[in-house]
Design a protein around this motif. Structure first.
Motif, PDB file in Angstrom:
ATOM      1  N   ILE A  50       0.988  -1.176  -0.052  1.00  0.00           N
ATOM      2  CA  ILE A  50       0.123   0.166   0.092  1.00  0.00           C
ATOM      3  C   ILE A  50       1.078   1.235   0.008  1.00  0.00           C
ATOM      4  O   ILE A  50       1.739   1.511   0.894  1.00  0.00           O
ATOM      5  N   ILE A  53      -1.031   5.184   3.576  1.00  0.00           N
ATOM      6  CA  ILE A  53      -2.307   5.178   4.612  1.00  0.00           C
ATOM      7  C   ILE A  53      -2.342   6.393   5.223  1.00  0.00           C
ATOM      8  O   ILE A  53      -1.492   6.867   5.815  1.00  0.00           O
ATOM      9  N   PHE A  62      -6.663   4.087   2.647  1.00  0.00           N
ATOM     10  CA  PHE A  62      -5.612   3.331   1.912  1.00  0.00           C
ATOM     11  C   PHE A  62      -5.401   3.693   0.506  1.00  0.00           C
ATOM     12  O   PHE A  62      -6.612   3.623  -0.197  1.00  0.00           O
ATOM     13  N   ALA A  92      -4.230  -4.523   3.240  1.00  0.00           N
ATOM     14  CA  ALA A  92      -5.127  -3.813   3.938  1.00  0.00           C
ATOM     15  C   ALA A  92      -5.585  -4.611   5.129  1.00  0.00           C
ATOM     16  O   ALA A  92      -5.587  -4.088   6.306  1.00  0.00           O
ATOM     17  N   CYS A 108     -13.031   2.707   6.645  1.00  0.00           N
ATOM     18  CA  CYS A 108     -12.047   2.717   5.768  1.00  0.00           C
ATOM     19  C   CYS A 108     -12.430   2.590   4.391  1.00  0.00           C
ATOM     20  O   CYS A 108     -13.554   2.233   3.818  1.00  0.00           O
TER      21      CYS A 108
END
Length: 131
Positions: A50, A53, A62, A92, A108
């Motif tokens: 990723i 974040i 993300f 994630a 999220c």
């Protein structure tokens, strides 16, 4: 003025890794200017990474950062394939688990910041766990 680090094959040019890091930093700064708060960068998990974040209010975001010189082959956002989305989702999940969370307990979303040439586009909630 600082000299640009040289890539292996092209003196005076950035390596692909260095270029990727530069675009990720540019995206981070741009998003911070939009009010997001930085949490982590280059988070790796089994088979995935990723780029950023961040937090927007109470939402953990993300972020996949993409760059393409032109839109000739679909632009930067088009390069976030279903396979890439799956890898991001799995990474994630691992990150959330390491921080005592899950998709059920943490608000999220998955965004894409796409640089195509000199244009930047921010795709909020670009994909999700049902992808």
């Amino acid at each position: 003025m600082a000299q640009i680090p040289a890539g292996r094959d092209c003196p005076g040019q950035l390596s692909p890794k260095q270029a990727g890091e530069a675009w990720e930093l540019k995206a981070r700064r741009w998003l911070e200017g939009k009010g997001l708060r930085f949490i982590a960068a280059n988070v790796r998990g089994r088979g995935g990474e990723i780029d950023l974040i961040m937090k927007e209010g109470r939402t953990t975001v993300f972020i996949e950062v993409r760059y393409r010189r032109s839109s000739r082959f679909g632009g930067a956002a088009a390069s976030v394939t279903a396979a890439k989305q799956h890898k991001l989702l799995q990474t994630a999940l691992l990150w959330l688990a390491r921080h005592n969370g899950s998709f059920d307990t943490v608000d999220c979303r998955f965004d894409v910041v796409a640089f195509t040439g000199n244009d930047v586009e921010w795709y909020k909630n670009a994909f999700g766990e049902d992808a």
